[in-house]
Write an enzyme that holds these catalytic residues in place. Structure first.
Site, PDB file in Angstrom:
ATOM      1  N   LEU A 271     -14.072  -8.456   0.484  1.00  0.00           N
ATOM      2  CA  LEU A 271     -14.069  -8.111   2.012  1.00  0.00           C
ATOM      3  C   LEU A 271     -14.650  -7.067   2.638  1.00  0.00           C
ATOM      4  O   LEU A 271     -15.029  -5.899   2.055  1.00  0.00           O
ATOM      5  CB  LEU A 271     -12.480  -8.041   1.994  1.00  0.00           C
ATOM      6  CG  LEU A 271     -12.236  -7.733   3.133  1.00  0.00           C
ATOM      7  CD1 LEU A 271     -11.939  -9.303   3.555  1.00  0.00           C
ATOM      8  CD2 LEU A 271     -10.692  -6.963   3.161  1.00  0.00           C
ATOM      9  N   ASP A 272     -15.722  -7.478   3.879  1.00  0.00           N
ATOM     10  CA  ASP A 272     -16.558  -6.330   4.472  1.00  0.00           C
ATOM     11  C   ASP A 272     -17.135  -6.029   4.128  1.00  0.00           C
ATOM     12  O   ASP A 272     -17.751  -4.971   4.117  1.00  0.00           O
ATOM     13  CB  ASP A 272     -15.309  -5.231   4.924  1.00  0.00           C
ATOM     14  CG  ASP A 272     -13.866  -6.147   5.846  1.00  0.00           C
ATOM     15  OD1 ASP A 272     -13.920  -6.973   6.730  1.00  0.00           O
ATOM     16  OD2 ASP A 272     -12.982  -5.193   5.965  1.00  0.00           O
ATOM     17  N   GLU A 273     -17.876  -6.424   2.501  1.00  0.00           N
ATOM     18  CA  GLU A 273     -18.728  -6.124   1.720  1.00  0.00           C
ATOM     19  C   GLU A 273     -20.465  -6.371   1.991  1.00  0.00           C
ATOM     20  O   GLU A 273     -21.139  -6.015   1.007  1.00  0.00           O
ATOM     21  CB  GLU A 273     -18.700  -5.183   0.525  1.00  0.00           C
ATOM     22  CG  GLU A 273     -17.281  -4.087   1.099  1.00  0.00           C
ATOM     23  CD  GLU A 273     -17.235  -3.513  -0.898  1.00  0.00           C
ATOM     24  OE1 GLU A 273     -17.118  -3.908  -1.671  1.00  0.00           O
ATOM     25  OE2 GLU A 273     -15.602  -2.521  -0.516  1.00  0.00           O
TER      26      GLU A 273
END
Lengths: 278, 278, 278, 278
Positions: free
Chosen positions: C222-224
């Protein structure tokens, strides 16, 4: 006429501005500038006024305190150069920027000394006729080294601000407590991204398209103190981490100098691990 | 409780804040936010307060006016959706940005209509159930066309702001006088650079490294009215003027929408061909 | 003459540019633009050329592949509108910005549909004659809901990019694998700061002075995923988190649209969880 | 192995990259970085390559020149510190910034001297063991003064760049011709806005919301030479022109130092009164 800066931090309630401005009016003060902010969430009132007039600062402070809620803090600050100490390790850009501004008379402050754990920056500092004190950490544990640093700092008398201009040592809670709300640091990242060591390397690994710098007061948690100023520059895939570091230095020094200027002009309130800046 | 916005623009003199805040206190108003600015050079005082309370707006306005220097202007503004008309020519980006915000309920305004000298944007506007009026300039001289536009605008009743969302016709002094301080324009350059036609071509020819956009009120001198907001983006040698135009559109629409929002929230004072914005 | 975009990603070695440009020369290609980058640390070569000429794309691709190291990837891309699907939840700003650009002919793409877990945005989307499909998550577990979403997406045929325009559901590894390197997301913070839920609240609590937005490809963490574009705006103590959110939206939509444009123009290479962008 | 920077500026034609990269290949050069740009409007080709290898620079330059159109210019530049002279008048910020970088070893250059029409900055400069030469303009007309300055400059031998770090005298065409494309100036505005004297006062009068600085090469028309770099900062109504000046200094010094760095690294092409920067 002399100018005074008045800082008021108070629980919010009706009539605060009225009560305060009434006192200003009775003392025939000329309001040069006036800023207010109410934090509705925390029901807290902040005010910074610059006034000109013929007053007794401590009497005015006393009078305002009496009028305001008893949890309020009031400071009436007469114009006076502040005493600052700079700390650095090896890099000269942030330190040099402050020295050039100092030399140009741009900073309303006395630099009492520059303290470093290396002697690398002594040649630069000595050009400006500012005492340079090396407190080497070699052969000392963290506590021993810091005790020597604190002793050194205390030997300079009253210090208003300690400016960490790329001082690359972690400070203990004892140090922070000793100089509470007086230590300004520049962190070479856009906090809270890349907390800790080697933020440019971290930024490079993450492939960000913008890098930044953050000036903040230091509290007990590394890189988590109240933020004063932040700035960024765009980068791209062609930047290795050394390029980021090089470009980042320009941001670091500008942001640190800006934060120092805000502090010297008494424009910063600290509360709830944040800042209100007028 | 209802919230009111109070705007005061007055010659500066001692005790203004005291007098005004005393009235607020007597009316038991809750101050939500308070901003003041003194232009020392022109000895002029500006204040914007948002207050909550149980008041009669016109009585409060009257009372404040009586207390203040007679050259002062006081507005106590009750919450009310403002009426706006949008004008455009062929480009849809600035207009579209406002329409999307309007649809999302982001703008505290009624869009009475969109007026254009072409019918090109009618399909877009009609999607949003907003009247679209084409006032073609074909076969008309400037004066005749503008008279028709003014008549059209006046047919909508009271208008608070006219937003020129890339309306590419020059306005005559008569138009400007008819809607004084009510016309907001977006100019596709960083004014005062590149006044006049084809600013992106001018910017390309000049080889600038940054382009921008400026939202401003319109006065009689083309592109010289009071500036409300400006923004820029970096460019480089690889940008032809069409690329600049394309990239510039993002800045234009954001800046125009920001200026419109400031106007709708009664945050702008106009004086001396400048703005004070709280 | 037709224009082709050629993307080459190869282990670096001497003579690559020579070999490639020789082929271009032999095919009498006109080079419109040429960008190269060598990542020295990973010894990797990237090249994007836009060429005009009379060629057989797959033959040229074959020929280039033969010449280059066998780990190299070569794409010769003929001009062709890409197929995209937008996904959103409740907020309209990012979605609306894309729709307005689409309507203006600014995007070189077909929007096949908008898919949402709510029907809130249907009225907006239907204005633009684009299919709107609601796949409600109510009464379904994450896996069941996502299976339905994937089936819906697959029903549209070949998709080049899925644009998450504020789609507020977490995606499973299965979803990400199904559309590897095709999912573009806008995260409403300056990543890697404030990963996860409610970044504006996190930013408010931390007292930052700048907020931002990040467009990135989605990978399993997530979000990476690889960052495509980032942008920021300055804020101050007077911003509550709702104000941050409001101001942040302007940044979000501009950054997402910019990332989408880069993708549609075949300007992005993804590698090592980073992007090279020409 | 030694690194060379190769700059090629040529009329565009098919096969340029092929011909050039063939030579690189035959000389077994390692390409460190490669940038190309074709100005389609003017049909002009620019290329900057950094290569590593064992070469004879003048032979390589000769060979490339032979291959390319005869209007092309080719420079093969061996690594060598450039000689620069700084000129200033009274303000120390831009000069000081360069001196601090110089002291830190950040500039790949020798500062031969600082030349000023006042002796005000001598104490600062002498700290850094750099010759300071005052060429007073008192009792001299423009021509006489400039003749003395030129003589002083020529006494230093070969100069690669003259950096006007807030040198507040207008230069005559003779001066500019003598040091064509070698004079870098910082103008304290966002050119082409506010050409001429007192740009901050002009900006104040105009009520702009952003101020900036522009580094450019100097040509015969004041403030109209090719732009190298520009940067801005946002301001607001509370800024008097002195505040603008103070804030502007930070932008000025950063932009000038950035332009100087680009020049020292041979990254700038000048043509058509513009720059191409790699």
């Amino acid at each position: 006429m002399k100018q005074y800066t008045i800082l008021i931090d108070s629980p919010d309630e009706k009539g605060l501005v009225y009560k305060i401005s009434k006192v200003f009016f009775q003392h025939e003060l000329n309001i040069i500038s006036n800023n207010e902010f109410v934090d509705k969430e925390n029901s807290r009132f902040f005010m910074r006024s610059v006034v000109a007039g013929d007053i007794n600062a401590s009497q005015l402070q006393e009078k305002l305190s009496t009028l305001l809620p008893k949890e309020a803090t009031v400071h009436v600050i007469a114009p006076k150069k502040k005493n600052i100490v700079l700390m650095a390790t090896k890099e000269s850009h942030a330190l040099g920027d402050i020295l050039i501004r100092y030399e140009a008379g741009e900073l309303d402050a006395n630099i009492l000394a520059v303290v470093s754990n290396y002697d690398l920056l002594e040649p630069l500092v000595s050009k400006f006729d500012i005492p340079f004190v090396t407190v080497s950490h070699v052969d000392l544990n963290r506590q021993e080294h810091e005790d020597k640093v604190i002793k050194t700092l205390q030997s300079f008398g009253e210090i208003d601000y300690i400016v960490l201009a790329k001082y690359m040592r972690i400070l203990t809670p004892n140090f922070v407590d000793t100089f509470r709300d007086k230590i300004i640091n520049i962190h070479h990242s856009f906090l809270p991204a890349f907390i800790g060591a080697n933020p440019y390397k971290q930024a490079y690994e993450r492939g960000v398209k913008i890098i930044g710098a953050t000036a903040h007061f230091v509290n007990n948690n590394l890189d988590e103190g109240p933020i004063i100023a932040q700035e960024i520059i765009p980068i791209n895939h062609a930047y290795g981490w050394k390029d980021m570091q090089r470009s980042g230095r320009d941001v670091e020094k500008i942001v640190l100098s800006r934060a120092l200027k805000l502090a010297l002009e008494d424009r910063i309130f600290v509360y709830e691990n944040k800042t209100v800046i007028f």
